[in-house]
Design a protein around this motif. Structure first.
Motif, PDB file in Angstrom:
ATOM      1  N   ALA A  23       0.817  -1.212   0.000  1.00  0.00           N
ATOM      2  CA  ALA A  23       0.000   0.000   0.000  1.00  0.00           C
ATOM      3  C   ALA A  23       0.854   1.266   0.000  1.00  0.00           C
ATOM      4  O   ALA A  23       0.348   2.352  -0.168  1.00  0.00           O
ATOM      5  CB  ALA A  23      -0.929   0.002   1.212  1.00  0.00           C
ATOM      6  N   ARG A  24       2.165   1.116   0.179  1.00  0.00           N
ATOM      7  CA  ARG A  24       3.004   2.307   0.298  1.00  0.00           C
ATOM      8  C   ARG A  24       3.666   2.630  -1.031  1.00  0.00           C
ATOM      9  O   ARG A  24       3.908   1.757  -1.857  1.00  0.00           O
ATOM     10  CB  ARG A  24       4.091   2.079   1.352  1.00  0.00           C
ATOM     11  N   ALA A  25       4.012   3.882  -1.195  1.00  0.00           N
ATOM     12  CA  ALA A  25       4.708   4.308  -2.409  1.00  0.00           C
ATOM     13  C   ALA A  25       6.197   4.106  -2.194  1.00  0.00           C
ATOM     14  O   ALA A  25       6.976   5.038  -2.213  1.00  0.00           O
ATOM     15  CB  ALA A  25       4.391   5.760  -2.704  1.00  0.00           C
ATOM     16  N   ASP A  26       6.601   2.859  -1.966  1.00  0.00           N
ATOM     17  CA  ASP A  26       8.025   2.611  -1.734  1.00  0.00           C
ATOM     18  C   ASP A  26       8.697   2.148  -3.020  1.00  0.00           C
ATOM     19  O   ASP A  26       8.035   1.862  -4.015  1.00  0.00           O
ATOM     20  CB  ASP A  26       8.238   1.625  -0.584  1.00  0.00           C
ATOM     21  N   ASN A  27       9.996   2.128  -2.979  1.00  0.00           N
ATOM     22  CA  ASN A  27      10.776   1.827  -4.181  1.00  0.00           C
ATOM     23  C   ASN A  27      11.779   0.729  -3.860  1.00  0.00           C
ATOM     24  O   ASN A  27      12.801   0.982  -3.222  1.00  0.00           O
ATOM     25  CB  ASN A  27      11.495   3.103  -4.640  1.00  0.00           C
ATOM     26  N   PRO A  28      11.539  -0.499  -4.338  1.00  0.00           N
ATOM     27  CA  PRO A  28      12.440  -1.620  -4.012  1.00  0.00           C
ATOM     28  C   PRO A  28      13.893  -1.364  -4.402  1.00  0.00           C
ATOM     29  O   PRO A  28      14.792  -1.927  -3.808  1.00  0.00           O
ATOM     30  CB  PRO A  28      11.843  -2.783  -4.828  1.00  0.00           C
ATOM     31  N   LYS A  29      14.116  -0.471  -5.377  1.00  0.00           N
ATOM     32  CA  LYS A  29      15.498  -0.191  -5.796  1.00  0.00           C
ATOM     33  C   LYS A  29      16.314   0.462  -4.673  1.00  0.00           C
ATOM     34  O   LYS A  29      17.539   0.441  -4.696  1.00  0.00           O
ATOM     35  CB  LYS A  29      15.489   0.747  -7.015  1.00  0.00           C
ATOM     36  N   ASN A  30      15.599   1.076  -3.741  1.00  0.00           N
ATOM     37  CA  ASN A  30      16.293   1.734  -2.628  1.00  0.00           C
ATOM     38  C   ASN A  30      16.363   0.853  -1.380  1.00  0.00           C
ATOM     39  O   ASN A  30      16.764   1.319  -0.319  1.00  0.00           O
ATOM     40  CB  ASN A  30      15.591   3.048  -2.273  1.00  0.00           C
ATOM     41  N   GLN A  31      15.950  -0.396  -1.528  1.00  0.00           N
ATOM     42  CA  GLN A  31      15.891  -1.277  -0.351  1.00  0.00           C
ATOM     43  C   GLN A  31      16.916  -2.394  -0.452  1.00  0.00           C
ATOM     44  O   GLN A  31      17.342  -2.750  -1.563  1.00  0.00           O
ATOM     45  CB  GLN A  31      14.476  -1.860  -0.232  1.00  0.00           C
TER      46      GLN A  31
END
Ligand code: CO
Length: 423
Positions: free
Chosen positions: A33-41
């Protein structure tokens, strides 16, 4: 962060909750549900690690992260007749610990913010004294000083709640309180310097704002613990909080903590100013009003979970809140999950100071059932924070000031929280 719905709740503990959450994150099942970015994880190298950041000096006066823009003072439109004579509220639900950041302390102005040039600042001390005096800011800074942490609560905090639940969020219902460390001169030291004449019993304190806001302060309180303060949390007072000098009246209603303090007049009786006759008196059920009700009684508020925060997740959770008393120290804070039928002691973490906020925590394992969350403060005089119903029996519903009744939050099965009343 999500938790499986089929968890064995009986075995859920802080350890298992955190272990389970970490396992989900690694498996990539979180954050839908979040506007997260897997590239930064993890295990990727995030963008902020791959380039240089701002150097020193770019942020000469530090500001919060750009991701914290929602942590601000807020106003309520229908309470704001004119912005110069209104209030903005502390975002209590976004804070922790006991110290309020200077930029988030609630504002209450009667004629806007006075912007005082410290070079032209003077504090007059006159009336029933042997030697009328005028202090510059540098004069005040040469006096022996003290550092004290105190809460400041507006007498009208929670005032809209006399008639029932109206505003949804502790920022609006309880956000006219803050707690900071003041640096200043004991008022007694200035009075001793001037020499108070016998027969003196009151002091009129006056501000330099366009309202020349003034109140009558009993001399006994003035020499007991009042301060003439110029710093808050180490730095000079913000203009909104009375720069360069304000009165500090520990445990008493905020209206008497005169900001932009310009004059102290010693006398033998109160002045019956506007702010202690037509305002800041307490209407009783019989239509009469009490005058000079100074002390802010013990009070507490759950700040998280909150109507303004994201819905609560099932499983291990920490209820967090603030408690304070104008009569002394907070002795205990209780939390109820069932609208006040059963109470359990919360833990208090951090310093427990005289007439200052304390931070309380209550850990619980939420299975998703509807709950009625409450907190109540008990101070070291034995005073117990009352229910709103008990207050209304004496004060009716047409009061504005001194509402320290117990607040109720309904925690709904979906995790949302709403300001409600229990009968
Ligand atoms: Co009062």
């Amino acid at each position: 962060m999500t938790v499986p719905g089929d968890r064995d709740q009986k075995k859920a503990s802080r350890r298992s909750f955190l272990a389970g959450a970490a396992g989900i994150a690694v498996a990539g099942a979180s954050g839908k549900a979040r506007a997260d970015n897997p590239k930064n994880q993890p295990p990727n190298v995030p963008e902020w690690t791959r380039s240089l950041g701002d150097g020193v000096g770019v942020r000469a006066y530090g500001q919060p992260s750009k991701y914290e823009k929602k942590v601000i003072r807020r106003t309520v439109e229908w309470l704001t007749a004119t912005p110069e004579s209104s209030v903005s509220f502390t975002p209590l639900h976004e804070l922790d610990g006991i110290i309020t950041p200077n930029g988030l302390c609630f504002e209450r102005h009667h004629s806007g913010i006075a912007e005082i040039d410290p070079a032209d600042y003077r504090l007059m001390l006159h009336g029933m004294v042997d030697r009328p005096l005028s202090f510059t800011l540098d004069d005040l800074k040469r006096f022996p000083r003290v550092n004290k942490v105190y809460f400041l609560e507006c007498a009208a905090n929670s005032g809209m709640e006399w008639r029932g639940a109206q505003l949804n969020g502790c920022q609006y219902t309880h956000g006219m309180v803050h707690c900071v460390q003041y640096t200043g001169v004991p008022l007694k030291a200035l009075l001793d310097e001037a020499g108070v004449k016998s027969g003196a019993q009151w002091i009129m304190a006056e501000g330099a704002d366009a309202a020349a806001m003034n109140r009558s302060l009993p001399l006994a309180k003035a020499v007991d613990d009042c301060l003439v303060a110029y710093r808050s949390n180490g730095e000079m007072l913000r203009p909104e909080q009375g720069y360069p000098v304000r009165l500090v009246v520990p445990g008493w209603e905020g209206n008497i903590w005169i900001k932009w303090l310009r004059r102290l007049k010693v006398g033998d009786q109160p002045w019956h100013t506007r702010e202690e006759t037509s305002k800041y008196t307490d209407l009783l059920e019989n239509g009469k009003a009490r005058q000079f009700t100074f002390v802010m009684d013990a009070k507490s508020i759950i700040t998280a979970p909150s109507p303004q925060l994201a819905p609560l997740n099932k499983g291990f959770n920490v209820i967090s809140g603030l408690a304070w008393s104008g009569r002394g120290k907070v002795a205990r804070v209780d939390v109820s999950l069932d609208g006040g039928r059963n109470w359990r002691a919360a833990g208090i973490d951090g310093p427990i100071l005289d007439k200052a906020c304390v931070r309380f925590y209550y850990e619980f394992d939420w299975k998703g059932e509807a709950l009625l969350l409450q907190s109540r403060a008990i101070d070291d005089t034995g005073y117990v924070q009352p229910t709103k119903q008990a207050l209304r029996k004496i004060r009716g519903v047409n009061s504005i000031y001194h509402n320290n009744g117990i607040q109720t939050y309904e925690l709904k099965p979906g995790g949302e929280v709403e300001n409600v009343e229990v009968g």
